[in-house]
Write a protein that holds these residues in place. Structure first.
Motif, PDB file in Angstrom:
ATOM      1  N   PRO A  44       0.847  -1.205   0.000  1.00 43.10           N
ATOM      2  CA  PRO A  44       0.000   0.000   0.000  1.00 43.10           C
ATOM      3  C   PRO A  44       0.880   1.253   0.000  1.00 43.10           C
ATOM      4  N   PRO A  45       0.600   2.209  -0.875  1.00 43.13           N
ATOM      5  CA  PRO A  45       1.450   3.413  -0.972  1.00 43.13           C
ATOM      6  C   PRO A  45       1.643   4.104   0.375  1.00 43.13           C
ATOM      7  N   VAL A  46       0.610   4.025   1.235  1.00 38.39           N
ATOM      8  CA  VAL A  46       0.717   4.701   2.526  1.00 38.39           C
ATOM      9  C   VAL A  46       1.840   4.071   3.359  1.00 38.39           C
ATOM     10  N   VAL A  47       2.074   2.774   3.167  1.00 37.12           N
ATOM     11  CA  VAL A  47       3.167   2.099   3.880  1.00 37.12           C
ATOM     12  C   VAL A  47       4.516   2.594   3.340  1.00 37.12           C
ATOM     13  N   THR A  48       4.615   2.703   2.017  1.00 43.39           N
ATOM     14  CA  THR A  48       5.843   3.234   1.409  1.00 43.39           C
ATOM     15  C   THR A  48       6.119   4.640   1.947  1.00 43.39           C
ATOM     16  N   GLY A  49       5.063   5.460   2.003  1.00 40.85           N
ATOM     17  CA  GLY A  49       5.208   6.827   2.510  1.00 40.85           C
ATOM     18  C   GLY A  49       5.671   6.836   3.960  1.00 40.85           C
ATOM     19  N   LEU A  78       9.067   8.272   5.587  1.00 43.91           N
ATOM     20  CA  LEU A  78       9.007   9.198   6.721  1.00 43.91           C
ATOM     21  C   LEU A  78       9.971   8.749   7.821  1.00 43.91           C
ATOM     22  N   LEU A  79       9.995   7.430   8.069  1.00 44.14           N
ATOM     23  CA  LEU A  79      10.920   6.905   9.076  1.00 44.14           C
ATOM     24  C   LEU A  79      12.363   7.174   8.670  1.00 44.14           C
ATOM     25  N   PHE A  80      12.667   6.944   7.369  1.00 46.74           N
ATOM     26  CA  PHE A  80      14.044   7.063   6.899  1.00 46.74           C
ATOM     27  C   PHE A  80      14.497   8.525   6.843  1.00 46.74           C
ATOM     28  N   PHE A  81      13.630   9.381   6.317  1.00 47.61           N
ATOM     29  CA  PHE A  81      14.028  10.782   6.135  1.00 47.61           C
ATOM     30  C   PHE A  81      13.600  11.679   7.305  1.00 47.61           C
ATOM     31  N   GLY A  82      12.894  11.097   8.286  1.00 52.15           N
ATOM     32  CA  GLY A  82      12.486  11.896   9.445  1.00 52.15           C
ATOM     33  C   GLY A  82      13.674  12.214  10.347  1.00 52.15           C
ATOM     34  N   GLU A  83      13.376  12.908  11.437  1.00 47.48           N
ATOM     35  CA  GLU A  83      14.465  13.392  12.309  1.00 47.48           C
ATOM     36  C   GLU A  83      15.356  12.274  12.841  1.00 47.48           C
ATOM     37  N   GLY A  84      14.749  11.111  13.151  1.00 46.37           N
ATOM     38  CA  GLY A  84      15.533  10.011  13.716  1.00 46.37           C
ATOM     39  C   GLY A  84      16.148   9.104  12.663  1.00 46.37           C
ATOM     40  N   GLY A 104      22.338  20.581   6.551  1.00 43.81           N
ATOM     41  CA  GLY A 104      21.529  21.777   6.802  1.00 43.81           C
ATOM     42  C   GLY A 104      20.242  21.823   6.002  1.00 43.81           C
ATOM     43  N   THR A 105      19.729  20.660   5.621  1.00 44.34           N
ATOM     44  CA  THR A 105      18.496  20.679   4.833  1.00 44.34           C
ATOM     45  C   THR A 105      17.569  19.542   5.249  1.00 44.34           C
ATOM     46  N   SER A 106      16.422  19.493   4.644  1.00 46.93           N
ATOM     47  CA  SER A 106      15.447  18.435   4.914  1.00 46.93           C
ATOM     48  C   SER A 106      14.552  18.305   3.681  1.00 46.93           C
ATOM     49  N   VAL A 107      13.943  17.135   3.542  1.00 45.44           N
ATOM     50  CA  VAL A 107      13.023  16.986   2.409  1.00 45.44           C
ATOM     51  C   VAL A 107      11.567  16.936   2.875  1.00 45.44           C
ATOM     52  N   LEU A 108      11.374  16.990   4.201  1.00 42.75           N
ATOM     53  CA  LEU A 108      10.012  16.920   4.730  1.00 42.75           C
ATOM     54  C   LEU A 108       9.235  18.191   4.382  1.00 42.75           C
ATOM     55  N   PHE A 109       7.990  18.021   3.941  1.00 39.91           N
ATOM     56  CA  PHE A 109       7.111  19.128   3.535  1.00 39.91           C
ATOM     57  C   PHE A 109       7.670  19.934   2.370  1.00 39.91           C
ATOM     58  N   ARG A 110       8.633  19.352   1.632  1.00 38.97           N
ATOM     59  CA  ARG A 110       9.220  20.062   0.481  1.00 38.97           C
ATOM     60  C   ARG A 110       8.900  19.318  -0.803  1.00 38.97           C
ATOM     61  N   GLY A 161      -0.731   8.424  -2.508  1.00 41.47           N
ATOM     62  CA  GLY A 161      -0.684   7.864  -1.146  1.00 41.47           C
ATOM     63  C   GLY A 161       0.646   8.061  -0.438  1.00 41.47           C
ATOM     64  N   ALA A 162       1.729   7.699  -1.098  1.00 40.69           N
ATOM     65  CA  ALA A 162       3.045   7.813  -0.463  1.00 40.69           C
ATOM     66  C   ALA A 162       3.393   9.281  -0.220  1.00 40.69           C
ATOM     67  N   THR A 163       2.995  10.144  -1.182  1.00 42.21           N
ATOM     68  CA  THR A 163       3.339  11.560  -1.085  1.00 42.21           C
ATOM     69  C   THR A 163       2.647  12.220   0.109  1.00 42.21           C
ATOM     70  N   ILE A 164       1.334  11.979   0.208  1.00 43.65           N
ATOM     71  CA  ILE A 164       0.587  12.674   1.284  1.00 43.65           C
ATOM     72  C   ILE A 164       1.021  12.163   2.656  1.00 43.65           C
ATOM     73  N   THR A 165       1.425  10.881   2.718  1.00 39.96           N
ATOM     74  CA  THR A 165       1.881  10.323   3.991  1.00 39.96           C
ATOM     75  C   THR A 165       3.260  10.877   4.353  1.00 39.96           C
ATOM     76  N   PHE A 166       4.114  10.976   3.351  1.00 38.88           N
ATOM     77  CA  PHE A 166       5.504  11.358   3.579  1.00 38.88           C
ATOM     78  C   PHE A 166       5.678  12.866   3.753  1.00 38.88           C
ATOM     79  N   VAL A 167       5.134  13.657   2.858  1.00 41.81           N
ATOM     80  CA  VAL A 167       5.419  15.099   2.901  1.00 41.81           C
ATOM     81  C   VAL A 167       4.167  15.957   3.071  1.00 41.81           C
ATOM     82  N   SER A 168       3.013  15.273   3.286  1.00 39.27           N
ATOM     83  CA  SER A 168       1.756  15.979   3.516  1.00 39.27           C
ATOM     84  C   SER A 168       1.345  16.816   2.294  1.00 39.27           C
ATOM     85  N   ASN A 169       0.229  17.520   2.413  1.00 36.34           N
ATOM     86  CA  ASN A 169      -0.233  18.347   1.297  1.00 36.34           C
ATOM     87  C   ASN A 169       0.011  19.812   1.622  1.00 36.34           C
TER      88      ASN A 169
END
Lengths: 228, 199
Positions: free
Chosen positions: A57-62, A66-72, A83-89, A163-171
């Protein structure tokens, strides 16, 4: 016609889809090459992993992104050091789209590499061509139509990614709000039906165009580029 | 008193599934023809000389040069396969020029093979005989030290066979390249072969 805000959504979708495909292309090529030509233990496992985004399910991929690119996550920590991040970008949206498009690209490119007649490569070697020259002058040009078809197919998949996009970087409008996300958001608003219709029409047109281009390239590959 | 080394000095054992194909021969100048029933392993021996098949044991020497451990691209073998194997994405001229050393004039070779008028054509538009002659031309223009021909007349009609046969005779007599040819046809073997090896 589309409003300025709607055009911005289309432009963002093209940016995200284009970036995703171009970034995924070398990875897809490498994986397709290894899967088409390589003989090694664990090949079936690698094949399975590459195709996972197609069946999970794309939401699982997202969520995994999120786990991989999130803060932890590892990716998140490396990016934080830079000095950068891909979250919400939009770059995060492109990563999600690339991961989702990757299996389709690998499949198409792999078929193209498998379709290259090894006997032609042998002939080139007897003519004095080094393995690198055989690759550059025979394998690559003969698999090029399949590679382009994979690229276009991957692009079509990318601009439809939801699905993966909205889960990972939101809208985030203007940043991660690509066509499907903008359509979804418009559906939630009272009176958003006309916007939905226009964006949906644009979405269908872009996808159809990409599919027709992909089919045309695949046919070109079948026609003429044969040995006997 | 000195002797020229044999053109082809081959002794190989090639594993093909359960079978072991063995061949040993040494031949002088001119054309050496490998004959034998189909399935005897003639093509495998030829491919071992080209370097495309790795023999289980043995050696391959051509003109006194030991090629056994040398990769195919360094053997300088002009190989004409059973099927033409022309590069489908390159026109005839580019196929001919694929391995041509700088400064080579392809016109004389093209004229000898009767393919001068085909240079702008795509491989897919050639007849069987034309494609075969282009394949021979491409091998000749790669500045080979020797020529390997695998059933060069198969699947050609009688007129085309005669054309290709004449071309091979001219290569043998005028260009004087050592030739190793595979055929199943005794008449072909008798006409082309200086030395005939039965497998």
């Amino acid at each position: 016609m589309l409003s300025a805000a709607e055009w911005a959504v289309v432009r963002l979708s093209l940016l995200v889809g284009g970036t995703a495909c171009l970034a995924a292309l070398p990875v897809a090529w490498g994986l397709a090459w290894v899967l088409a030509r390589g003989r090694f233990p664990g090949k079936v496992l690698l094949d399975g992993i590459v195709h996972l985004p197609l069946v999970v399910p794309p939401v699982v991929t997202g969520w995994m992104l999120l786990l991989f690119f999130g803060e932890g996550g590892w990716g998140g920590r490396v990016l934080a050091m830079l000095g950068t991040s891909v979250l919400f970008r939009w770059t995060g949206a492109a990563i999600a789209a690339a991961i989702m498009a990757l299996p389709l690209m690998v499949r198409s490119i792999r078929l193209a590499i498998e379709a290259v007649d090894r006997r032609l490569e042998e002939a080139a070697r007897t003519l004095g061509a080094s393995p690198a020259r055989v690759f550059a002058t025979i394998t690559l040009p003969l698999s090029l139509p399949g590679m382009l078809a994979g690229l276009v197919l991957g692009f079509a998949r990318s601009i439809g990614e939801f699905g993966a996009t909205i889960t990972f970087v939101s809208n985030v409008p203007g940043e991660t709000g690509t066509l499907p996300l903008a359509i979804y958001a418009a559906l939630q608003q009272p009176g958003g039906e006309t916007m939905v219709a226009r964006l949906a029409a644009m979405s269908v047109a872009l996808s159809l165009l990409a599919l027709v281009a992909s089919e045309w390239l695949a046919r070109r590959m079948g026609r003429g580029l044969h040995v006997l | 008193m000195s002797f020229d080394p044999p053109s082809f000095d081959v002794e190989v054992a090639i594993r093909r599934g359960d079978r072991l194909i063995e061949a040993a021969f040494a031949s002088g100048a001119g054309a050496t023809v490998l004959v034998g029933r189909s399935g005897a392993g003639k093509t495998s021996v030829l491919m071992a000389v080209a370097g495309l098949v790795r023999p289980e044991r043995g050696h391959v020497r051509v003109g006194g040069r030991d090629l056994t451990a040398i990769p195919p691209e360094q053997r300088r073998a002009g190989v004409v396969f059973q099927e033409p194997r022309l590069f489908p994405h390159l026109r005839v001229a580019a196929n001919l020029g694929y391995a041509m050393p700088a400064g080579t004039d392809p016109d004389a070779t093209a004229a000898m093979l009767g393919i001068g008028h085909l240079l702008d054509r795509w491989p897919r538009s050639l007849s069987g005989g034309e494609a075969r002659r282009v394949a021979i031309g491409r091998a000749l223009l790669s500045d080979p030290a020797f020529l390997l021909l695998d059933e060069p007349l198969s699947s050609l009609d009688v007129d085309r066979q005669e054309e290709v046969m004449r071309a091979i005779e001219r290569i043998r007599d005028e260009v004087r390249l050592p030739i190793l040819m595979v055929t199943h046809d005794p008449q072909e073997a008798a006409r082309i072969g200086t030395t005939i090896v039965r497998l």
